[in-house]
Design a protein around this motif. Sequence first.
Motif, PDB file in Angstrom:
ATOM      1  N   LEU A 177       0.842  -1.196   0.000  1.00  0.00           N
ATOM      2  CA  LEU A 177       0.000   0.000   0.000  1.00  0.00           C
ATOM      3  C   LEU A 177       0.878   1.246   0.000  1.00  0.00           C
ATOM      4  O   LEU A 177       1.879   1.300   0.703  1.00  0.00           O
ATOM      5  CB  LEU A 177      -0.925   0.011   1.218  1.00  0.00           C
ATOM      6  CG  LEU A 177      -1.979   1.116   1.201  1.00  0.00           C
ATOM      7  CD1 LEU A 177      -3.323   0.572   1.624  1.00  0.00           C
ATOM      8  CD2 LEU A 177      -1.584   2.282   2.071  1.00  0.00           C
ATOM      9  N   ARG A 178       0.463   2.240  -0.798  1.00  0.00           N
ATOM     10  CA  ARG A 178       1.181   3.520  -0.862  1.00  0.00           C
ATOM     11  C   ARG A 178       0.185   4.672  -0.775  1.00  0.00           C
ATOM     12  O   ARG A 178      -0.853   4.654  -1.437  1.00  0.00           O
ATOM     13  CB  ARG A 178       1.949   3.666  -2.184  1.00  0.00           C
ATOM     14  CG  ARG A 178       3.012   2.613  -2.425  1.00  0.00           C
ATOM     15  CD  ARG A 178       4.211   2.826  -1.498  1.00  0.00           C
ATOM     16  NE  ARG A 178       5.229   1.820  -1.718  1.00  0.00           N
ATOM     17  CZ  ARG A 178       5.299   0.631  -1.109  1.00  0.00           C
ATOM     18  NH1 ARG A 178       4.374   0.284  -0.248  1.00  0.00           N
ATOM     19  NH2 ARG A 178       6.292  -0.198  -1.356  1.00  0.00           N
ATOM     20  N   LEU A 212      -1.452  -2.853  -4.096  1.00  0.00           N
ATOM     21  CA  LEU A 212      -1.159  -3.948  -5.002  1.00  0.00           C
ATOM     22  C   LEU A 212      -1.912  -5.183  -4.539  1.00  0.00           C
ATOM     23  O   LEU A 212      -1.777  -5.600  -3.386  1.00  0.00           O
ATOM     24  CB  LEU A 212       0.352  -4.217  -5.019  1.00  0.00           C
ATOM     25  CG  LEU A 212       0.856  -5.335  -5.899  1.00  0.00           C
ATOM     26  CD1 LEU A 212       0.591  -5.035  -7.377  1.00  0.00           C
ATOM     27  CD2 LEU A 212       2.355  -5.538  -5.654  1.00  0.00           C
ATOM     28  N   ASN A 213      -2.701  -5.755  -5.426  1.00  0.00           N
ATOM     29  CA  ASN A 213      -3.472  -6.959  -5.120  1.00  0.00           C
ATOM     30  C   ASN A 213      -2.744  -8.168  -5.702  1.00  0.00           C
ATOM     31  O   ASN A 213      -2.316  -8.152  -6.857  1.00  0.00           O
ATOM     32  CB  ASN A 213      -4.877  -6.837  -5.707  1.00  0.00           C
ATOM     33  CG  ASN A 213      -5.845  -7.830  -5.120  1.00  0.00           C
ATOM     34  OD1 ASN A 213      -5.650  -8.340  -4.027  1.00  0.00           O
ATOM     35  ND2 ASN A 213      -6.902  -8.098  -5.849  1.00  0.00           N
ATOM     36  N   PRO A 258       7.734  -3.380  -4.186  1.00  0.00           N
ATOM     37  CA  PRO A 258       8.778  -4.375  -4.442  1.00  0.00           C
ATOM     38  C   PRO A 258       8.247  -5.410  -5.436  1.00  0.00           C
ATOM     39  O   PRO A 258       7.030  -5.586  -5.566  1.00  0.00           O
ATOM     40  CB  PRO A 258       9.019  -5.008  -3.067  1.00  0.00           C
ATOM     41  CG  PRO A 258       7.826  -4.674  -2.249  1.00  0.00           C
ATOM     42  CD  PRO A 258       7.222  -3.426  -2.824  1.00  0.00           C
ATOM     43  N   LYS A 259       9.136  -6.086  -6.122  1.00  0.00           N
ATOM     44  CA  LYS A 259       8.718  -7.129  -7.058  1.00  0.00           C
ATOM     45  C   LYS A 259       8.174  -8.291  -6.238  1.00  0.00           C
ATOM     46  O   LYS A 259       8.897  -8.883  -5.432  1.00  0.00           O
ATOM     47  CB  LYS A 259       9.888  -7.572  -7.921  1.00  0.00           C
ATOM     48  CG  LYS A 259       9.499  -8.533  -9.013  1.00  0.00           C
ATOM     49  CD  LYS A 259      10.660  -8.755  -9.971  1.00  0.00           C
ATOM     50  CE  LYS A 259      10.380  -9.801 -11.008  1.00  0.00           C
ATOM     51  NZ  LYS A 259       9.214  -9.612 -11.815  1.00  0.00           N
ATOM     52  N   ILE A 260       6.892  -8.583  -6.435  1.00  0.00           N
ATOM     53  CA  ILE A 260       6.235  -9.661  -5.701  1.00  0.00           C
ATOM     54  C   ILE A 260       5.601 -10.599  -6.717  1.00  0.00           C
ATOM     55  O   ILE A 260       4.748 -10.169  -7.514  1.00  0.00           O
ATOM     56  CB  ILE A 260       5.161  -9.122  -4.726  1.00  0.00           C
ATOM     57  CG1 ILE A 260       5.782  -8.144  -3.723  1.00  0.00           C
ATOM     58  CG2 ILE A 260       4.471 -10.280  -4.002  1.00  0.00           C
ATOM     59  CD1 ILE A 260       4.777  -7.454  -2.813  1.00  0.00           C
ATOM     60  N   GLN A 289       3.846 -15.865  -1.696  1.00  0.00           N
ATOM     61  CA  GLN A 289       4.881 -15.510  -2.664  1.00  0.00           C
ATOM     62  C   GLN A 289       5.640 -16.755  -3.130  1.00  0.00           C
ATOM     63  O   GLN A 289       5.920 -16.895  -4.320  1.00  0.00           O
ATOM     64  CB  GLN A 289       5.841 -14.483  -2.084  1.00  0.00           C
ATOM     65  CG  GLN A 289       6.820 -13.991  -3.119  1.00  0.00           C
ATOM     66  CD  GLN A 289       7.525 -12.713  -2.735  1.00  0.00           C
ATOM     67  OE1 GLN A 289       7.207 -12.077  -1.756  1.00  0.00           O
ATOM     68  NE2 GLN A 289       8.492 -12.340  -3.529  1.00  0.00           N
ATOM     69  N   SER A 290       5.948 -17.670  -2.213  1.00  0.00           N
ATOM     70  CA  SER A 290       6.638 -18.910  -2.604  1.00  0.00           C
ATOM     71  C   SER A 290       5.794 -19.714  -3.579  1.00  0.00           C
ATOM     72  O   SER A 290       6.303 -20.248  -4.574  1.00  0.00           O
ATOM     73  CB  SER A 290       6.956 -19.757  -1.373  1.00  0.00           C
ATOM     74  OG  SER A 290       7.861 -19.094  -0.537  1.00  0.00           O
ATOM     75  N   TRP A 291       4.491 -19.808  -3.292  1.00  0.00           N
ATOM     76  CA  TRP A 291       3.583 -20.536  -4.175  1.00  0.00           C
ATOM     77  C   TRP A 291       3.567 -19.892  -5.564  1.00  0.00           C
ATOM     78  O   TRP A 291       3.675 -20.584  -6.574  1.00  0.00           O
ATOM     79  CB  TRP A 291       2.176 -20.561  -3.575  1.00  0.00           C
ATOM     80  CG  TRP A 291       1.145 -21.096  -4.512  1.00  0.00           C
ATOM     81  CD1 TRP A 291       0.843 -22.408  -4.747  1.00  0.00           C
ATOM     82  CD2 TRP A 291       0.279 -20.329  -5.355  1.00  0.00           C
ATOM     83  NE1 TRP A 291      -0.152 -22.511  -5.688  1.00  0.00           N
ATOM     84  CE2 TRP A 291      -0.515 -21.245  -6.077  1.00  0.00           C
ATOM     85  CE3 TRP A 291       0.097 -18.972  -5.571  1.00  0.00           C
ATOM     86  CZ2 TRP A 291      -1.473 -20.836  -6.993  1.00  0.00           C
ATOM     87  CZ3 TRP A 291      -0.862 -18.566  -6.476  1.00  0.00           C
ATOM     88  CH2 TRP A 291      -1.633 -19.491  -7.171  1.00  0.00           C
ATOM     89  N   ALA A 292       3.445 -18.572  -5.622  1.00  0.00           N
ATOM     90  CA  ALA A 292       3.381 -17.868  -6.909  1.00  0.00           C
ATOM     91  C   ALA A 292       4.690 -18.025  -7.683  1.00  0.00           C
ATOM     92  O   ALA A 292       4.668 -18.236  -8.897  1.00  0.00           O
ATOM     93  CB  ALA A 292       3.058 -16.395  -6.690  1.00  0.00           C
ATOM     94  N   GLU A 293       5.814 -17.936  -6.988  1.00  0.00           N
ATOM     95  CA  GLU A 293       7.105 -18.126  -7.656  1.00  0.00           C
ATOM     96  C   GLU A 293       7.215 -19.533  -8.236  1.00  0.00           C
ATOM     97  O   GLU A 293       7.691 -19.719  -9.354  1.00  0.00           O
ATOM     98  CB  GLU A 293       8.260 -17.872  -6.677  1.00  0.00           C
ATOM     99  CG  GLU A 293       8.422 -16.407  -6.324  1.00  0.00           C
ATOM    100  CD  GLU A 293       9.382 -16.177  -5.165  1.00  0.00           C
ATOM    101  OE1 GLU A 293       9.857 -17.160  -4.534  1.00  0.00           O
ATOM    102  OE2 GLU A 293       9.645 -14.991  -4.861  1.00  0.00           O
TER     103      GLU A 293
END
Length: 181
Positions: free
Chosen positions: A43-44, A54-55, A111-113, A148-152
Motif C-alpha cells: 500500500l502507498r 497492489l493486489n 517491491p517485485k512480488i 509468494q513462494s507458491w506464486a514463484e
Amino acid sequence: MAKLFKAIAPEIKEFIENQKIFFVGTTADEGRVNVSPKGMDTLRVLEPNKIIWLNLTGSGNETAAHILKNNRMTIMFCAFEGKPLILRLYGTSEIYHERDEQFGQYIHLFPKIAGSRQIFEMQVETVQTSCGFAVPFMDFKEERTQLQSWAEKQGEDKLEMYRKEKNTKSIDNFETGLPTT
C-alpha cells in the motif's frame, strides 16, 4: 470519539506506513459483502486523497468484481501496538490490470512480488479515526512467505491459468475484469 477528516494528514500517513495489515471492504449492489485482509508491502499513500495498493493472486477476486459493480471501498487499519487507533479510509476505486497504462505507472512503487495481479487506486473522500480501545495488543512476528513462494513456484504461465480458473468470477458470479481467454 470518532473524528472525520477530508484528507490523509501527515501523522495519519505515517501511521498507515507503519501498519503490517489492512482490511479492504467492498460490496456490489446485491450479493455478499467482502472484507479482505491484506499484508506485505502493498500500500502507498500518493497524495492526501489518493492511495494505491497492489493486489496479489489469491483464491478469489471478490474486490475486483465488486468494484466493477459499485466502486465504493473502505480500507481499515487497527493499531495492534502502541497508542490505540482505528483508521478508516472511505472512497471510490478503480482497478488497473497489467494491460492498463496506469498499472505500468504504479507497479515500480512496490517491491517485485510474484503473483502481482492488479493495482487499485482509491480516491479518499473521508478519513475517520476512532479510539480502538478494544483492539488487542499483538506483536508482529514476521511476514508469511507461503503466497509468494507458491506464486514463484507456479511461474507466469501457471499463474495465468490459475487466474482464469479461479479469479475471473466472484462467488456471486460477477465478472472481475481479468481476461478469460
